[in-house]
Design a protein around this motif. Structure first.
Motif, mmCIF file in Angstrom:
data_model
loop_
_atom_site.group_PDB
_atom_site.id
_atom_site.type_symbol
_atom_site.label_atom_id
_atom_site.label_comp_id
_atom_site.label_asym_id
_atom_site.label_seq_id
_atom_site.Cartn_x
_atom_site.Cartn_y
_atom_site.Cartn_z
ATOM 1 N N ASP A 7 0.824 -1.211 0.000
ATOM 2 C CA ASP A 7 0.000 0.000 0.000
ATOM 3 C C ASP A 7 0.857 1.260 0.000
ATOM 4 O O ASP A 7 0.561 2.222 -0.713
ATOM 5 C CB ASP A 7 -0.924 0.013 1.219
ATOM 6 N N ALA A 10 2.352 1.759 -3.406
ATOM 7 C CA ALA A 10 1.326 2.223 -4.348
ATOM 8 C C ALA A 10 1.031 3.708 -4.166
ATOM 9 O O ALA A 10 0.827 4.436 -5.140
ATOM 10 C CB ALA A 10 0.048 1.413 -4.160
ATOM 11 N N LYS A 11 1.012 4.172 -2.921
ATOM 12 C CA LYS A 11 0.696 5.573 -2.639
ATOM 13 C C LYS A 11 1.869 6.506 -2.919
ATOM 14 O O LYS A 11 1.664 7.661 -3.295
ATOM 15 C CB LYS A 11 0.285 5.724 -1.171
ATOM 16 N N HIS A 13 4.902 5.787 -4.815
ATOM 17 C CA HIS A 13 5.793 5.656 -5.966
ATOM 18 C C HIS A 13 5.281 6.453 -7.160
ATOM 19 O O HIS A 13 4.239 6.152 -7.725
ATOM 20 C CB HIS A 13 5.983 4.182 -6.345
ATOM 21 N N LEU A 16 4.107 5.015 -10.807
ATOM 22 C CA LEU A 16 2.799 4.409 -11.055
ATOM 23 C C LEU A 16 1.858 5.344 -11.791
ATOM 24 O O LEU A 16 0.984 4.910 -12.536
ATOM 25 C CB LEU A 16 2.167 3.993 -9.719
ATOM 26 N N SER A 23 -0.846 -2.801 -14.463
ATOM 27 C CA SER A 23 -1.500 -2.900 -13.149
ATOM 28 C C SER A 23 -0.462 -2.780 -12.039
ATOM 29 O O SER A 23 0.741 -2.934 -12.277
ATOM 30 C CB SER A 23 -2.234 -4.223 -13.024
ATOM 31 N N LEU A 24 -0.938 -2.527 -10.830
ATOM 32 C CA LEU A 24 -0.039 -2.435 -9.680
ATOM 33 C C LEU A 24 0.717 -3.739 -9.495
ATOM 34 O O LEU A 24 1.924 -3.741 -9.250
ATOM 35 C CB LEU A 24 -0.840 -2.106 -8.421
ATOM 36 N N SER A 25 0.032 -4.849 -9.613
ATOM 37 C CA SER A 25 0.664 -6.151 -9.448
ATOM 38 C C SER A 25 1.767 -6.375 -10.477
ATOM 39 O O SER A 25 2.852 -6.847 -10.147
ATOM 40 C CB SER A 25 -0.388 -7.258 -9.566
ATOM 41 N N TYR A 27 3.450 -4.083 -12.078
ATOM 42 C CA TYR A 27 4.551 -3.160 -11.785
ATOM 43 C C TYR A 27 5.435 -3.682 -10.650
ATOM 44 O O TYR A 27 6.668 -3.692 -10.753
ATOM 45 C CB TYR A 27 3.998 -1.779 -11.419
ATOM 46 N N LEU A 28 4.795 -4.141 -9.581
ATOM 47 C CA LEU A 28 5.547 -4.603 -8.419
ATOM 48 C C LEU A 28 6.386 -5.838 -8.734
ATOM 49 O O LEU A 28 7.467 -6.030 -8.173
ATOM 50 C CB LEU A 28 4.593 -4.903 -7.260
#
Length: 252
Positions: A7, A10-11, A13, A16, A23-25, A27-28
């Motif tokens: 979280d 996501a907030k 970086h 993004l 998607s976030l997934s 990217y990570l």
């Protein structure tokens, strides 16, 4: 409590915002570098989805322990200086780690590094030790086959004989400690090219500079000053002439 987790990444970086097609997934799973320095982080949560992580910046935070990095088998650089870490632990899975920065913590014993067979640089300067305490080394954690750079400045160290096993050491930073004598260990570091012992009592010994240069034959810089080839050759010839003179006196 601020925790490094998915979280927070996501907030925080910025990348993004410009990756709408990813998607976030996704990217990570692909991210290789994370910089969360100076974020008041007190704990490391589950970020195991970042399986390709190679560089992690966590300096200038409030971490008290090293945890939840077992997944990071690709990690090569870890920056955790200026936290509140007391022990070096949970590094067994980070076998590709090449550079480890732990300066400015509360570490009193160098341990837990046995599995880091690719570690080239270890930075432990300026630990916040208790009065009268000094930084100690567990023999099993001394990486004799890999370590090239060691920074142990400002740690109240009064002897370094245990470090003699570091045969591949090229740079030693041990300024502002309590080293009193020029130990035999220096002659065993055949690859040493840069050393800083400034601020130690040993620097006030007669012929300190000459002795170190003579013993450490590949040394190019001592206490921040370059060693010229002329100086090295002069000292080499001076030492040779003294040995010849001593032999002649024995015969007489």
């Amino acid at each position: 409590m601020v925790c490094l987790n998915v979280d927070l990444i996501a907030k925080s970086h910025a990348h993004l915002k410009n990756r709408r097609s990813m998607s976030l997934s996704q990217y990570l799973k692909k991210v290789t570098h994370l910089n969360f320095s100076n974020k008041n982080i007190e704990d490391i949560g589950d970020i195991s989805i970042c399986r390709n992580l190679t560089v992690l910046y966590l300096y200038d935070n409030r971490l008290t322990q090293i945890c939840n990095l077992d997944f990071a088998c690709s990690l090569t650089h870890l920056y955790m200086q200026n936290n509140n870490i007391k022990r070096i632990e949970r590094f067994s899975c980070l076998q590709r780690l090449a550079k480890l920065y732990l300066g400015g913590n509360n570490i009193s014993v160098v341990e837990g590094l046995e599995q880091l067979t690719e570690l080239r640089e270890l930075h432990l300067e300026g630990q916040r030790l208790l009065p009268g305490e000094k930084l100690l080394f567990m023999p099993s954690s001394l990486l004799a086959e890999s370590l090239n750079v060691l920074n142990i400045s400002n740690n109240n160290i009064d002897e370094i004989q245990d470090l003699a096993v570091l045969k591949r050491l090229k740079q030693l930073f041990a300024a502002n400690n309590q080293l009193q004598d020029l130990e035999d260990v220096f002659s065993q570091w055949q690859e040493l090219c840069r050393m800083d012992l400034s601020g130690n009592p040993v620097c006030h010994k007669p012929k300190y500079w000459d002795t170190v240069i003579t013993v450490c034959r590949r040394l190019e810089e001592l206490d921040g000053k370059e060693i010229s080839e002329f100086s090295r050759q002069f000292l080499k010839n001076w030492k040779a002439s003294r040995e010849v003179k001593k032999k002649s006196e024995r015969k007489d």
